[in-house]
Design an enzyme around this catalytic site. Structure first.
Site, mmCIF file in Angstrom:
data_model
loop_
_atom_site.group_PDB
_atom_site.id
_atom_site.type_symbol
_atom_site.label_atom_id
_atom_site.label_comp_id
_atom_site.label_asym_id
_atom_site.label_seq_id
_atom_site.Cartn_x
_atom_site.Cartn_y
_atom_site.Cartn_z
ATOM 1 N N HIS A 1 0.801 -1.230 0.000
ATOM 2 C CA HIS A 1 0.000 0.000 0.000
ATOM 3 C C HIS A 1 0.834 1.281 0.000
ATOM 4 C CE1 HIS A 1 -3.494 -2.378 0.099
ATOM 5 N NE2 HIS A 1 -3.736 -2.417 1.381
ATOM 6 N N HIS B 1 -9.654 2.314 0.409
ATOM 7 C CA HIS B 1 -9.670 1.174 1.337
ATOM 8 C C HIS B 1 -10.824 1.262 2.344
ATOM 9 C CE1 HIS B 1 -8.077 -2.262 3.443
ATOM 10 N NE2 HIS B 1 -6.969 -2.259 2.711
ATOM 11 N N GLU C 1 -11.678 -3.528 -2.853
ATOM 12 C CA GLU C 1 -10.688 -2.583 -3.378
ATOM 13 C C GLU C 1 -10.509 -2.796 -4.885
ATOM 14 O OE1 GLU C 1 -7.120 -2.944 -0.726
ATOM 15 O OE2 GLU C 1 -8.497 -4.334 0.282
#
Length: 323
Positions: free
Chosen positions: A103, A173, A288
């Protein structure tokens, strides 16, 4: 509406913006571009917040790892081994998930304060990620635009340009709980995905996409999500120029249904089995929309390379209805 939400340790103010339209109320933070809340009515008219969020800035600072509601970048999901090669040069983004980069690294887009500008029925968030940030090449200028449609659907549009070859994979997210509380294992999910990407022990794709038929990954017909998922699904539609519907999440208890449309070729289903702190495992479900994990090391996957003169564009729409 804009209000002060808190202040970082260096004195930087964090603001909260409220959007209202079509029966929905959405609150967005300048910190991380976080969708803090998404309030919608059920069939009886009772309004509930259907996403996970903290009531104050301290909650997000104390519990950063769930990435609650945040913009994720430069690279959503994992890059195996914390390295990739682009144009014969090897780059090493920050490793913050065992051997992998996850991420965007230690301080990704979820931990940055964005510049926020009001637009019609929404907000435009922007920031420049300098060359070398978290080990990624190129100066990347990013905008993320949140808008509420006439029916209360939340549209998230991403754009990015670079001054040097780089890799980009952006997502949001948010964790959904359509009942507003309780465990989400009883939510029913349908995905327009005939394949998924199997992973190794470090959640890096192992081999090529596999057929979902006859497996627990087959959500082509709606069924309960249960638990045990942190996997990328290969959407049947592939990469598209306009957002197409790919997922439907339904909560039988409240009657609410979430519809997801996207331009992206993949969707990561995460059943939040590792949530902790004020939340418990399974308190939400993340859907996502994305390119595939470890794509910079997988030339057989849809490319995440962005070059000077090109524009990265992506769009996802979340629409909640109630019966």
């Amino acid at each position: 509406m804009n209000e002060l939400f808190g202040t970082l340790s260096d004195g930087t103010p964090v603001h909260r913006w409220t959007l209202e339209r079509g029966g929905a109320r959405v609150r967005v933070l300048s910190y991380g571009g976080i969708v803090q809340s998404f309030e919608v009515p059920d069939g009886a008219g009772w309004t509930t917040d259907v996403v996970l969020g903290f009531p104050d800035l301290d909650g997000y600072l104390a519990h950063p790892e769930p990435y609650l509601g945040a913009v994720i970048g430069r690279y959503a999901n994992r890059i195996g081994g914390g390295r990739f090669t682009l144009d014969d040069r090897t780059y090493a983004p920050a490793r913050n998930d065992g051997p992998n980069s996850l991420h965007g690294g230690e301080r990704g887009f979820d931990k940055r304060v964005w510049e926020v500008t009001p637009v019609a029925h929404g907000l435009r968030l922007s920031r420049v990620s300098p060359h070398g940030e978290e080990g990624f090449p190129g100066r990347l200028a990013v905008t993320v635009t949140y808008t509420l449609g006439a029916s209360g659907a939340l549209r998230i549009a991403y754009e990015a340009v670079t001054d040097a070859p780089t890799v980009v994979n952006l997502t949001n997210h948010t964790y959904w709980n359509l009942g507003g509380s309780g465990h989400t294992g009883g939510h029913e999910l349908r995905l327009a995905a005939s394949r998924y990407t199997p992973v190794d022990a470090d959640l890096i794709p192992a081999g090529g996409p596999a057929d979902v038929a006859g497996s627990r990954f087959d959500f082509r017909t709606a069924r309960k999500t249960g638990s045990g998922y942190d996997h990328n699904f290969v959407l049947d539609k592939g990469l598209t120029g306009a957002a197409e519907q790919v997922a439907e999440l339904h909560d039988p208890a409240s009657g609410r249904t979430l519809m997801v449309a996207t331009t992206e070729p993949g969707l990561q289903l995460y059943t939040a089995d590792h949530l902790s702190g004020p939340f418990f495992p399974g308190a939400g479900i993340a859907l996502e929309t994305q390119h595939f994990p470890d794509s910079p090391n997988r030339p057989d996957f849809p490319s995440t390379v962005l070059r000077p003169g090109e524009v990265f564009r992506s769009e996802t729409v979340y629409a909640v209805s109630a019966a």
